[in-house]
Design an enzyme around this catalytic site. Structure first.
Site, PDB file in Angstrom:
ATOM      1  N   ASP A  48      22.499  -2.530  16.453  1.00 29.58           N
ATOM      2  CA  ASP A  48      22.080  -1.500  17.407  1.00 29.58           C
ATOM      3  C   ASP A  48      21.106  -0.508  16.768  1.00 29.58           C
ATOM      4  OD1 ASP A  48      24.242  -0.778  15.740  1.00 29.58           O
ATOM      5  OD2 ASP A  48      24.665   0.975  16.992  1.00 29.58           O
ATOM      6  N   GLU A  49      20.260   0.035  17.603  1.00 29.68           N
ATOM      7  CA  GLU A  49      19.451   1.207  17.270  1.00 29.68           C
ATOM      8  C   GLU A  49      18.726   1.115  15.928  1.00 29.68           C
ATOM      9  OE1 GLU A  49      22.047   4.599  19.554  1.00 29.68           O
ATOM     10  OE2 GLU A  49      22.788   3.948  17.611  1.00 29.68           O
TER      11      GLU A  49
HETATM   12  C1  NGO Z   1      26.054   4.263  20.452  1.00 27.94           C
HETATM   13  C2  NGO Z   1      25.664   4.118  19.006  1.00 27.94           C
HETATM   14  C3  NGO Z   1      26.756   4.629  18.062  1.00 27.94           C
HETATM   15  C4  NGO Z   1      27.264   5.985  18.516  1.00 27.94           C
HETATM   16  C5  NGO Z   1      27.750   5.889  19.959  1.00 27.94           C
HETATM   17  C6  NGO Z   1      28.233   7.221  20.473  1.00 27.94           C
HETATM   18  C7  NGO Z   1      26.231   2.111  19.851  1.00 27.94           C
HETATM   19  C8  NGO Z   1      26.465   0.671  19.987  1.00 27.94           C
HETATM   20  N1  NGO Z   1      25.522   2.683  18.897  1.00 27.94           N
HETATM   21  O1  NGO Z   1      26.752   3.019  20.689  1.00 27.94           O
HETATM   22  O2  NGO Z   1      26.251   4.716  16.760  1.00 27.94           O
HETATM   23  O3  NGO Z   1      28.339   6.390  17.698  1.00 27.94           O
HETATM   24  O4  NGO Z   1      26.740   5.413  20.814  1.00 27.94           O
HETATM   25  O5  NGO Z   1      28.681   7.182  21.788  1.00 27.94           O
END
Ligand code: NGO
Length: 497
Positions: free
Chosen positions: A307-308
């Site tokens: 993710d991200e």
């Molecule tokens: C996102 C992020 C996480 C955060 C979370 C907080 C995902 C998959 N990546 O979810 O790093 O902690 O939101 O709600």
């Protein structure tokens, strides 16, 4: 015959019939009977006996059932006509409660239903006064989805083995069967890797807000895995990559493109760290980490995050995910990754976890069309780290507020249009811990929403309705009080005074 009115089992079983009569009363003479020679039966019976002894003070011996033994709590392993490994039947007569399943999992799930048929005080940690009556019912039950998960973020704030075991206990009561542990992130690295000791020695010593952090030795991790296994819960460990790696970068300069290790990070911004994708050291690192974790993990899954990774260009990201999937396979596991991984060419056995309700789900749809399984964690439904409402002291709100009804009132089969329902493996509730420091905080966010998600994953759509559910939830209040669960008294639920 209609089932008794005060039944409040969660998740709602597939079918419940009242059978009339006084039902069964657990007393000082009750025995738990298992099929002769069945190790699985003894195992489930022993766990049940331990649970029931605490509050009843009865001896509840576990014994092999003789041919004429029909009194007591009887566990049987035999075909149940298509209910599957987790399915079971439970019949309560005057002299016996009989739980039948074709496998140990199903027997265990059935015993959790039995707990809920008993008064809530059965779950107290000390001896309580009975009577311990079980209503006369016949239940036939099996799960809708094979994947009913709960994820715990032990990276943003660390939770010790005992705290994770507590969470496992709470999951087991609601028949959840996957514990996803988010073991690494920018703010901390929580699992020992022999070849890379600084990951924990240095990278384990921080958390959000500047606390002491912590980490699991391999033995600690194995304790968690086996505690979960005893409750037929599979641990899915996550090493987040190529982003969310601040703690690793801080522990080893060679993992950074510029060779400089950044300081430990204790903030809550996301998306700004990345492994240095072209460096040979990165691939040695990943092979070691994945290999050691795979060897410690009996379950088939390894979560690769994904993710991200906002600083990694798309083509590099895709190549990264494809190579990591091969490493996971080489170590004998199947990969699961956050929805962003659907940008890459996935192996047929890889699974995609949907979460980000703000962005397009087209990639997820395409993965499903290509045959990949999906686990659904829509943030606006099952992110238990979202505030219940604007008055909630803990939690985040980037996906809005998630009240109990939001967590309950949705259907995994129709959440994403254009996705074949066969591709949906199940649901998973996320508990990210940026704002959660103690297990009390965790419980407050998980209850009552975790049981809501458990029912979404287990019960057939036709058995679910919000009005019925809120009353069944309310009836759990005394049980949660007996278990000292710190729960949110949501105004949507008619709690008893
Ligand atoms: C996102 C992020 C996480 C955060 C979370 C907080 C995902 C998959 N990546 O979810 O790093 O902690 O939101 O709600």
């Amino acid at each position: 015959m209609q089932p008794p009115k005060d039944l409040s089992v969660i998740p709602e079983p597939v079918s419940v019939h009242g059978t009339g009569g006084p039902g069964f009363t657990l007393d000082r003479g009750t025995r738990i009977l298992v099929p002769p020679g069945s190790a699985a039966g003894i195992h489930v019976a022993t766990t049940l006996a331990a649970e029931l002894r605490r509050s009843t003070g009865f001896p509840l011996p576990v014994a092999s059932a003789g041919a004429d033994d029909r009194d007591g709590i009887v566990l049987r392993i035999t075909g149940t006509g298509g209910l599957g490994d987790e399915g079971y039947t439970l019949e309560v007569g005057d002299r016996a409660v009989v739980v039948t399943s074709k496998a140990a999992e199903g027997l265990f799930r059935g015993t959790q239903t039995l707990r809920q048929l008993l008064p809530g005080a059965i779950d107290a940690g000390s001896v309580q006064r009975g009577p311990w009556r079980v209503p006369a019912v016949r239940i036939s039950d099996h799960p809708r989805y094979a994947w009913r998960g709960a994820a715990l973020d032990v990276a943003r704030h660390f939770f010790g083995v005992d705290e994770v075991e507590r969470y496992i206990d709470l999951m087991a009561l609601y028949k959840l069967n996957v514990l996803h542990l988010h073991l690494t992130d920018d703010q901390g690295w929580r699992i020992a890797v022999d070849g890379w000791p600084n990951l924990t020695r240095h990278g384990g010593g921080s958390e959000v807000g500047g606390g002491r952090g912590g980490w699991y030795s391999k033995r600690d991790y194995q304790r968690i895995v086996s505690y979960a296994q005893d409750r037929y819960i599979t641990v899915v460990p996550e090493i987040d990559m190529p982003g969310h790696v601040g703690a690793a970068l801080s522990s080893y300069p060679e993992l950074n493109c510029d060779g400089q290790a950044p300081p430990l990070y204790t903030g809550t911004e996301v998306g700004f760290t990345s492994l240095c994708i072209d460096k040979p050291a990165t691939w040695r690192f990943l092979d070691d980490v994945i290999g050691e974790l795979a060897a410690l993990t009996p379950g088939p899954w390894l979560h690769i995050g994904g993710d991200e990774a906002n600083t990694v260009p798309d083509d590099r990201y895709r190549a990264f995910v494809e190579r990591v999937q091969r490493i996971v396979r080489a170590h004998g596991k199947r990969a699961i990754g956050w929805q962003e991984t659907a940008k890459a060419k996935l192996e047929p056995t890889s699974v995609v976890q949907y979460w980000d309700v703000r962005s397009s789900a087209d990639g997820v749809r395409a993965a499903a069309r290509a045959g990949n399984g999906l686990v659904l964690s829509p943030a606006s439904r099952v992110y238990l780290d979202m505030k219940y409402d604007s008055g909630t002291r803990l939690g985040l709100q980037w996906a809005g507020h998630v009240e109990v009804r939001d967590a309950y009132d949705w259907d995994p089969a129709t959440l994403l249009d254009g996705v074949d329902r066969q591709r949906v493996l199940g649901v998973e509730a996320q508990l990210w811990s940026e704002t959660l420091e103690t297990i009390d905080d965790v419980e407050f966010m998980a209850f009552p929403r975790l049981p809501a998600v458990a029912e979404v994953g287990w019960s057939p759509g036709s058995a679910r309705d919000w009005q019925g559910f809120r009353h069944r939830l309310a009836a759990q209040g005394p049980r949660w009080a007996a278990m000292s669960i710190n729960y949110h008294r949501s105004a949507q639920v008619p709690w008893p005074e």
